[in-house]
Design an enzyme around this catalytic site. Structure first.
Site, PDB file in Angstrom:
ATOM      1  N   ASP A 277       0.871  -1.166   0.000  1.00 15.80           N
ATOM      2  CA  ASP A 277       0.000   0.000   0.000  1.00 15.80           C
ATOM      3  C   ASP A 277       0.917   1.227   0.000  1.00 15.80           C
ATOM      4  OD1 ASP A 277      -2.095   1.744   0.055  1.00 15.80           O
ATOM      5  OD2 ASP A 277      -3.091   0.862   1.789  1.00 15.80           O
TER       6      ASP A 277
HETATM    7  C1  BGC Z   1      -4.960   3.420   0.223  1.00 15.03           C
HETATM    8  C2  BGC Z   1      -5.131   2.430  -0.905  1.00 15.03           C
HETATM    9  C3  BGC Z   1      -5.025   3.140  -2.223  1.00 15.03           C
HETATM   10  C4  BGC Z   1      -3.697   3.873  -2.300  1.00 15.03           C
HETATM   11  C5  BGC Z   1      -3.485   4.634  -3.595  1.00 15.03           C
HETATM   12  C6  BGC Z   1      -3.706   4.267   0.066  1.00 15.03           C
HETATM   13  O1  BGC Z   1      -3.693   5.302   0.983  1.00 15.03           O
HETATM   14  O2  BGC Z   1      -4.928   2.738   1.460  1.00 15.03           O
HETATM   15  O3  BGC Z   1      -6.347   1.766  -0.783  1.00 15.03           O
HETATM   16  O4  BGC Z   1      -5.177   2.252  -3.284  1.00 15.03           O
HETATM   17  O5  BGC Z   1      -3.641   4.820  -1.229  1.00 15.03           O
HETATM   18  O6  BGC Z   1      -4.304   5.725  -3.681  1.00 15.03           O
END
Ligand code: BGC
Length: 759
Positions: A277
């Site tokens: 993530d």
């Molecule tokens: C989130 C993800 C997301 C990623 C990209 C993160 O903060 O937890 O779910 O896909 O950002 O935007």
């Protein structure tokens, strides 16, 4: 002389052949033309590591053409044009393609894709065919906006109703979550683009999500928190998996080889790539070793760190090569590799129709007095109150938010459907929303007050009152018990006053619940004649709500999460969001496997609305439950006949719960093992539904033996309209204990978790 020339020629040929396998700079192998193994061989260490660390213009290496093409998207991988490796574009998220507006010179570029019903809403349809259909249309937008990988679906278990991101997730039950994700992934990927099932795993809260250590037993992990991912990986082959921010049993998920390699790859057979993530995990070397292939969104310092670790021998180049190989195999399948000429112009009109009809299938009718408070006749005069009637929440906020071209409010939808609205409340409610500043992004808007005089007046003028309760939540914070899960006093007063004033005139009050998560319903539901849980239905919200309210569509959604009588009844309430309370670092999952209905039904705690519950404008009978055998061998088939007994067409969600014998392990009193939705049945029409139970459906995870074991004994098959409304029961026997699958002894907790037990 001739002999010498021949020898020379032979030597030259050998040199040339040797050179051709190391590929001189002028003629390097090309992805798609040469085998992936040769591309890996031809890559420099720097190139390999650049591929494994996400990029933007700030990260060193070749400027990724993907970062230029896909401005507005969430993340990119490097372009290595020397070897024909294109950069990938990744965009959020579960409810629509999320592309942020950006500027080229002074020109603002923005895209406005479809905003679909959110995850919790889609799951309430219990309709995998519908979710796949949404996925097919949604995936077309992913492709036509030039995106390679959609960062969705979100499929964490809804452990606690306060999780700010529950709107993105499907259910408290892994079978529902797993099959919803399977349908969604298959739909999206049918377009030739990828998905990223997330967040793997146990990302069940937003409070301190990047530090929190979730202490979870092996059994609860296997049966609850990993099970949905397992179903999706085995059935839908997602092109990527995204690890989560949190730690499990002391270690960040992205850094756990036992999670990312032993379980995901060795046990489940995952062959594609894993990404972190955004800024998740801490130790990039540990992430590489765990085979978390790509670090997102990527920093130059991470590239330097990995290169240094390879050079000083702390990180084996073979690990890097394997990670690269898996990434290249996925790249080969993407639109960017295939040079797909995207249009930026998907058929948004056609997709809006699908979004509207999908949203209607997801709404849950929680209450309908005497079966006739709803639907409402055409042309009725409605007094429409509640800020969310005018400023309807179509989805939650954070990376799961979407910027569509338009949003249809409840007010717009009812007006479009031809209802008359009494009292011109729109300007007042909309102005109230604009001018009222709430304490933070996570705080809810208190309801606008409406005087008793006004209520009395509209009660004489209108035929009926509709009040909408609105809730919003999102990434980065959890919800509060008071003034969020529990209603504001002002909301309760308004509901009570409306109810009394309209009932005094012999008129009804309908409540619409416009939320991305569970709210308290027990204290106020008696005031309402009907309650429609509309969820956050996407951009066609108001039109879809009007379709159900007017009876154009018969509601057929059911709850994929329990609505408790009070927050304190939630099995994880004592252990959410963790300790120390001012800054949680540790959260102990003491409820173990007793998550959601597994708890309420095993411990006889009566919910306000149980898992699987939902009414219709018609009624259904269940008959003729038959099992293919009274003894289980390799599988067993259960059939049941569902008949529409009412006066209008409708669909029924049929649920199969299994009660297993308790020998060595205690078991929940029942567990959902299969579900199906009927076709649209006309009055009097019947449909036979068939379910198949396999050995794994009988098994529980035995931690001592690290195996899935089905205990010999009698199994009860319960065919239900909800977890509490079991219509028919039958039994079969398993003659002896069955070791269904052996797993590995991994993810062991570091502390003793004081798990909840029945006995
Ligand atoms: C989130 C993800 C997301 C990623 C990209 C993160 O903060 O937890 O779910 O896909 O950002 O935007």
């Amino acid at each position: 002389m001739k002999k010498i020339t021949l020898i020379k020629l032979c030597l030259l040929a050998i040199v040339l052949i040797a050179c051709s396998t190391v590929y001189p700079e002028k003629n390097p192998p090309q992805l798609g033309i040469n085998p992936v193994s040769e591309i890996v061989k031809a890559m420099t260490l720097e190139e390999k590591v650049q591929l494994l660390v996400g990029t933007n213009k700030r990260v060193k290496g070749e400027i990724s053409e993907a970062a230029i093409r896909g401005r507005g998207a969430a993340g990119f991988t490097s372009t290595i044009s020397r070897l024909g490796i294109p950069g990938l574009i990744m965009a959020d998220g579960p409810a629509g393609v999320r592309l942020q507006p950006y500027f080229i010179d002074d020109k603002k570029i923005s895209y406005n894709p479809t905003a679909w019903p959110v995850g919790i809403s889609l799951a309430s349809s219990w309709d995998t065919t519908l979710v796949k259909k949404v996925g097919v249309a949604f995936g077309n937008e992913v492709k036509e906006y030039g995106v390679d990988i959609l960062l969705a679906p979100g499929m964490n278990i809804q452990r606690n109703p306060l999780n700010g991101r529950n709107f993105e997730y499907y259910s408290e039950d892994p079978v529902v979550a797993g099959y919803m994700a399977t349908a969604f992934v298959k739909g999206i990927q049918s377009n030739g683009v990828g998905t990223s099932i997330k967040h793997f795993a146990a990302n069940n809260q937003e409070t301190d999500r990047d530090k929190i250590n979730a202490n979870i037993s092996e059994r609860a992990l296997r049966e609850i928190y990993l099970r949905g991912f397992e179903i999706a990986v085995k059935n839908a082959n997602p092109l990527t998996v995204m690890t989560s921010y949190n730690k499990i049993n002391g270690t960040y998920t992205a850094e756990r080889p036992d999670l990312v390699t032993t379980i995901l790859r060795d046990e489940w057979g995952f062959k594609n790539f894993v990404m972190s993530d955004w800024n998740g995990g801490h130790d990039v070397i540990a992430q590489m070793k765990a085979r978390n292939n790509i670090i997102m969104p990527g920093k130059t310092s991470q590239i330097d760190e990995i290169i240094a670790a390879v050079k000083d021998g702390t990180l084996d180049i073979k690990v890097i090569d394997k990670n690269v190989e898996e990434v290249l195999n996925v790249i080969l399948q993407t639109p960017s590799f295939k040079k797909y000429k995207y249009s930026n112009k998907p058929d948004l009109t056609a997709h809006a129709t699908i979004a509207r009809s999908a949203a209607t299938e997801c709404m849950v009718l929680l209450k309908n007095n005497n079966n006739n408070a709803l639907p409402l006749k055409n042309g009725l005069n409605i007094a429409l109150l509640g800020t969310a009637s005018y400023e309807t929440f179509i989805g939650g906020f954070g990376s799961g938010a979407v910027l569509p071209m338009y949003k249809v409010s409840v007010f717009d939808g009812l007006t479009n459907a031809g209802y008359k609205l009494t009292g011109n409340f729109k300007p007042a409610f909309s102005a109230y929303k604009t001018k009222t500043i709430v304490a933070s992004a996570y705080a809810q808007l208190p309801e606008m007050e409406v005087s008793q005089d006004t209520i009395k007046k509209i009660a004489t003028e209108a035929d009926i009152a509709i009040f909408t309760i609105g809730r919003n939540s999102g990434e980065g914070g959890d919800r509060q018990v008071n003034n969020d899960f529990n209603l504001f006093e002002g909301e309760k007063t308004l509901i009570k006053n409306l109810s009394e004033a309209f009932h005094a005139q012999g008129k009804r009050l309908i409540v619409i619940v416009n939320t991305g998560g569970v709210i308290e319903t027990a204290s106020w539901r008696d005031f309402a004649d009907a309650i429609l849980l509309a969820w956050q239905p996407g951009m066609e919200a108001g039109n879809a709500i009007a379709d159900v309210i007017s009876g154009v569509v018969t509601p057929s959604g059911k709850l994929a999460i329990t609505f408790p009588m009070k927050y304190e009844d939630v099995p994880s309430a004592k252990n959410f969001p963790g300790t120390p309370i001012e800054k949680p670092m540790e959260v102990n999952y003491e409820e173990g496997i007793y998550v959601g209905y597994r708890y309420y039904s095993s411990f006889n705690v009566k919910p306000s609305y149980e898992f699987g519950y939902g009414l219709s404008y018609t009624t259904f009978s269940y008959s003729g439950l038959k099992l293919s055998s009274s003894t289980f061998k390799d599988k067993i088939t259960a059939t049941v006949i569902i008949t529409n007994k009412g006066k209008v067409s409708g669909k029924e969600v049929v649920q199969l719960y299994l009660s297993a014998p308790e020998k060595t392990l205690e078991k929940p009193s029942e567990e959902l093992r299969a579900f199906a939705k009927t076709n649209l049945l006309k009055p009097g029409e019947s449909q036979m539904i068939t379910f198949e139970l396999n050995p794994r459906d009988l098994a529980s995870y035995n931690t001592d033996k690290s195996s899935w074991i089905a205990d010999g004994g009698t199994y009860k098959v319960k065919m239900g309209a909800s977890s509490d409304d079991i219509k028919l029961i039958s039994e079969f026997k398993l003659t002896k204990d069955l070791v269904v699958e052996k797993a590995h002894k991994v993810l062991t907790p570091n502390i003793i978790i004081n798990e909840l037990k029945k006995k």
